[in-house]
Design an enzyme around this catalytic site. Structure first.
Site, short mmCIF file in Angstrom:
data_model
loop_
_atom_site.label_atom_id
_atom_site.label_comp_id
_atom_site.label_asym_id
_atom_site.label_seq_id
_atom_site.Cartn_x
_atom_site.Cartn_y
_atom_site.Cartn_z
N TYR A 176 7.63 6.24 0.17
CA TYR A 176 6.87 5.11 -0.39
C TYR A 176 5.59 4.87 0.39
O TYR A 176 4.51 4.74 -0.18
CB TYR A 176 7.76 3.87 -0.40
CG TYR A 176 7.08 2.62 -0.94
CD1 TYR A 176 6.88 2.46 -2.30
CD2 TYR A 176 6.66 1.62 -0.08
CE1 TYR A 176 6.27 1.31 -2.79
CE2 TYR A 176 6.05 0.47 -0.55
CZ TYR A 176 5.85 0.32 -1.92
OH TYR A 176 5.24 -0.81 -2.40
N SER B 39 -0.29 -1.45 -1.23
CA SER B 39 0.70 -2.19 -0.47
C SER B 39 0.29 -2.21 0.99
O SER B 39 -0.41 -1.30 1.47
CB SER B 39 2.08 -1.53 -0.60
OG SER B 39 3.00 -2.06 0.33
#
Length: 700
Positions: free
Chosen positions: A590, A577
Site C-alpha cells: 500500500y 495518503s
C-alpha cells in the site's frame, strides 16, 4: 378532424374530480403543469397561462379582479404557485391611458410592478398585457410544433383558415409586448366567438370561460393541426429525402466525443461551455436530408426557439460514407472563423444606435450529417434545452416545408429580439456564475466516502460531475442521491475499472459525449491492504500496484489527452495518503503504491504546465467515516496492529493527531475543491496534507 392514429394526437389528461377540489389559482397551476408536460405543446420555459380571479383586497376589504399569469423566467411544466405574478386588472386597464404608442412600448414594462397585487415578488413577464386584455377569464399561450409549422409557412393566414375555419383567427408577426396585447384585445373584441388566434411566426393563443374549457380548447386546436398535417403529409418524404445514411450508434457517439473537446477549444475563451449530444431520430432525419443546408440557413421562427438557438446553426460537413474526422478537426478553425465573421456581419447590419455590445459570436447548435446534433451553452441544462428547442424547430420546418414554404424569422426582427434592451436587462440581472460553472469533473472512486463528498462539493460550485466506480450498486446509490440533491442534468454515473485500459478510455470518451470534455480529474479510486512483507503475496502486491499506481497512470493519461485537446486551463487532483510520504510497518504494498501516485503527480505537473494543466495531491489520513477501504479487513488489520478493537480506531486516530480532530470525507473534498479551483490557479506539483496534524508527514 381527420382520422389519424390516436397515438399521434395529444391525450386529454384533465381530471375533473381532482380539479373540483382545487381553488381557482390551483386549477390554473394544474392546467399549466398538464400543458407543460408535453414538448409537443410547448418547450421548456416557453408559453404562458393565466386566469382572472376575484379575490379580497387586503387593503380595502373589497373584491378585486386579479390576473394570475406565469411570471418572468418560469416554466409552465414545472412551476409552482409562486411562479405566477398577480396583478390588479383595474390597474392594468388603466395603463392604456399612459401608453404613448409603439415607439414607447418598452417603457410599459416599468409600470407593471405598480400593478402588483398583494406585494407578490414574482416579476411580471413581457407577455402580461397579452393575457390581460383578452376579455376571457382563462387564456393559454403555447408554442406547439404543429401550429408553429402553420404560423411559419409562407401562406400561414390562408392555412390557418383552411385548418381551423372560423374557430381560430390569425394575426401578423409582431414582437411580444404591449402593442401585441392591444392587437389581441382588438381581435377578440371583433371576434368574440373565436376560440383563439395564431400569431404569425410565433405561436397560439386560446381561451375559455373555465380552466377546463380553456385546457380542452388548447388540446383540441393543437390536435386539429396535428391531424391536418398527418393527412397532408401522408406518404410525402420530408426534407427532400435522404442524402446521407446514419452511422451506427457507437460510431455516432465516438465521433461526437472526439469533436466536442476540440469544439470547446474554439468557443469558450470568454465563457466556459458545457456540451450536449443527441442523435434523436428527428435530428438524424434532418441532418441526413437533402435540404439540410437550405433550411438550416433560414434559421428558426418562433422567438423562443431563436433566443435559445441563435440566428442559425453551424453545419459540420462530415461525409458519413467516408467519415474523415481528422480532416473535420483540421478545418474547425476556419469554420468557426467564418461563422463568427458571418455573425459579426449580422450584428453590424442590424444594430441600432442603442443596441448592446455584440455578445458571444459562436454557434450554439452544431449539425453533423450521419451523427446528430451538438449544442453548447454555459451550463448543461441550457445546452440540453437549446437542443430540445432546435428539435422543435426541425418539427416546424418539416411541417411547413412539406405543405408550403418555410419562413424563418426576418433578420432584423430576429436581431431586435436577441438584442432587445429588455432582454439585455434580464441578462444583466442574472446571478454571478459559481466558481466551477462550465467545468466538467470526473471523479473515480465516486461511490466511496471521499468520492461522494468530492462530487457533492464540486457540484455545489456549479461543476458537472461524472462519478465513476467499479462498484455498480454503490455507484447507482451515490448517483441517485447526488441527482436528487443537484438535479439530473449535472450528474452522470459511469462504470470503470481503472486497471483496464479500454474501460478507462471508454470512460473518458463517454464523459466527453455527456458533457463535452473534461476540466477536472479527481483520481480517487483506491483499496488498502496490510501484511508483513514476508506474508505479502505477489497477488496482493500486484493488486495494490494495479489499482493505486497503474490505475492512476491510465486515468490521468487519458484525461491528459483530452485536456490538451481543449486548450484551456485544467486540473488534476490525486487522492494519495500520508502513507505515500511516511512508511508504515506491515503495509509495504500500500505505501509503495501510494508513493508511486505522488511521484506520478509530480511528473505530470512538469508535463502539464505548458498546457495549463495543474496537477496536485491531497494526502488524507485515517478517514474512516463513509470510507469503503475501512469497511473490511483493513480496519481489522490496523486495529490488530494497535492492539485494540476495530470500533476504537476512530478515537485512536483523533487522539494521535496533533489537533485532536477526526478527519472526515468532507474535509478531503474541501481540499480537492481548493486545488481544482482558481483559488489554486498558481499551484501545481504540490501536496496538501489533510490529517489533523501528523508531524512525520510534514512535506518540508
Amino acid at each position: 378532424m381527420a382520422s389519424v392514429s390516436s397515438d399521434v394526437l395529444l391525450p386529454h389528461k384533465w381530471d375533473a374530480a381532482h380539479a373540483a377540489k382545487l381553488s381557482e389559482p390551483e386549477r390554473l397551476l394544474y392546467r399549466s403543469n398538464l400543458l407543460g408536460s408535453d414538448l409537443r405543446i410547448t418547450n421548456f420555459g416557453g408559453g404562458n397561462t393565466s386566469a382572472k380571479v376575484f379575490q379580497k383586497d387586503l387593503l380595502t376589504g373589497n373584491e378585486a379582479e386579479v390576473l394570475w399569469v406565469k411570471g418572468s423566467g418560469g416554466d409552465v411544466g414545472s412551476m409552482k404557485l409562486d411562479g405566477f405574478s398577480t396583478l390588479y386588472m383595474e390597474k392594468l386597464r388603466a395603463l392604456k391611458d399612459l401608453y404613448r404608442g409603439p415607439d414607447h412600448e418598452d417603457e410599459m414594462v416599468g409600470y407593471l410592478p405598480h400593478c402588483t397585487f398583494n406585494l407578490n415578488p414574482r416579476a411580471a413577464s413581457i407577455d402580461t398585457p397579452l393575457h390581460a386584455y383578452i376579455n376571457k377569464p382563462h387564456v393559454d399561450h403555447m408554442h406547439p410544433d404543429a401550429v408553429i409549422a402553420i404560423a411559419a409557412s409562407k401562406d400561414s393566414k390562408a392555412m390557418t383558415q383552411e385548418v381551423f375555419g372560423g374557430d381560430i383567427g390569425w394575426l401578423p408577426w409582431k414582437r411580444p409586448g404591449y402593442e401585441l396585447g392591444l392587437m389581441l384585445e382588438k381581435y377578440f373584441n371583433e371576434n368574440p366567438d373565436s376560440k383563439g388566434v395564431v400569431l404569425e411566426s410565433h405561436g397560439l393563443f386560446t381561451w375559455g370561460d373555465s380552466a377546463e374549457e380553456c385546457y380542452s380548447v388548447t388540446i383540441d386546436i393543437i390536435n386539429k393541426a396535428i391531424a391536418w398535417f398527418a393527412t397532408k403529409t401522408a406518404g410525402v418524404t420530408a426534407f427532400g429525402g435522404a442524402k446521407h445514411q446514419s452511422l451506427d450508434t457507437s460510431q455516432r457517439r465516438a465521433i461526437a466525443s472526439t469533436l466536442m473537446p476540440r469544439i470547446r477549444s474554439f468557443i469558450d475563451r470568454d465563457e466556459r461551455k458545457i456540451g450536449h449530444f443527441t442523435d434523436d431520430p428527428v435530428v438524424l432525419e434532418f441532418v441526413n436530408s437533402q435540404k439540410l443546408q437550405s433550411l438550416a440557413a433560414l434559421g428558426t421562427s418562433c422567438p423562443d426557439h431563436f433566443l435559445r438557438t441563435k440566428i442559425r446553426p453551424v453545419i459540420i460537413d462530415l461525409n458519413p460514407a467516408q467519415p474523415d474526422v481528422d480532416g473535420i478537426i483540421a478545418g474547425l478553425s476556419d469554420a468557426f472563423a467564418a461563422y463568427r465573421e458571418d455573425y459579426k456581419g449580422y450584428y453590424d447590419r442590424c444594430k441600432r444606435p442603442n443596441s448592446p455590445a455584440m455578445r458571444d459570436p459562436n454557434p450554439v447548435i452544431y449539425l453533423i450529417p450521419g451523427v446528430g446534433m451538438l449544442s453548447f451553452a454555459k451550463d448543461k441544462a441550457t445546452a440540453r434545452i437549446a437542443g430540445e428547442f432546435y428539435i422543435n424547430a426541425i418539427n416546424v420546418m418539416r411541417g411547413a416545408d412539406t405543405v408550403s414554404t418555410y419562413m424563418g424569422l426576418d433578420e432584423q426582427e430576429a436581431f431586435d429580439i436577441e438584442y432587445w434592451l429588455l432582454e439585455e436587462a434580464k441578462l444583466q440581472r442574472m446571478p454571478k456564475p459559481k466558481s466551477l460553472a462550465g467545468q466538467v469533473a470526473v471523479v473515480t472512486g465516486g461511490a466511496g466516502g471521499i468520492g461522494r463528498a468530492s462530487c457533492a462539493r464540486l457540484l455545489r460550485e456549479g461543476a458537472c460531475v461524472v462519478a465513476c466506480d467499479i462498484d455498480a450498486e454503490g455507484l447507482e446509490t451515490a448517483v441517485s442521491d447526488l441527482q436528487a440533491a443537484f438535479g439530473k442534468d449535472v450528474v452522470r454515473g459511469l462504470p470503470v475499472n481503472v486497471t483496464d485500459e479500454q474501460s478507462v478510455i471508454k470512460l473518458m470518451h463517454d464523459s466527453c459525449a455527456e458533457f463535452g470534455g473534461i476540466d477536472i480529474l479527481v483520481s480517487n479510486a483506491g483499496i488498502s491492504s496490510a501484511a508483513p512483507i514476508d506474508e505479502t503475496s505477489l497477488a496482493v502486491w500486484q493488486r495494490n500496484m494495479d489499482i493505486l499506481s497503474t490505475g492512476y497512470f491510465l486515468v490521468s493519461r487519458e484525461a491528459f489527452k483530452i485536456m490538451k485537446l481543449q486548450d484551456r486551463a485544467a486540473s488534476m487532483v490525486f487522492v494519495a495518503s500520508k502513507n505515500g510520504l511516511v512508511a508504515s510497518p506491515g503495509a509495504s504494498a500500500y505505501c509503495t503504491a501510494k508513493a508511486s501516485e505522488i511521484h506520478l503527480a509530480r511528473c505530470l505537473a512538469l508535463e502539464g504546465a505548458p498546457y495549463g494543466i495543474r496537477v496536485n495531491v491531497v494526502n488524507p489520513d485515517a478517514v474512516l467515516r463513509g470510507s469503503k477501504i475501512w469497511t473490511g479487513e483493513w480496519r481489522e488489520q490496523r486495529a490488530k496492529a494497535y492492539d485494540m478493537e476495530p470500533d476504537q480506531l476512530e478515537e485512536h486516530y483523533r487522539k494521535r493527531s496533533m489537533l485532536k480532530l477526526n478527519v472526515l470525507p468532507e474535509d478531503i473534498a474541501e481540499a480537492i475543491y481548493f486545488l481544482a479551483s482558481d483559488m489554486a490557479a498558481k499551484s501545481t506539483g504540490n501536496i496538501l496534507n489533510v490529517d489533523a496534524g501528523h508531524a512525520p508527514s510534514f512535506t518540508r
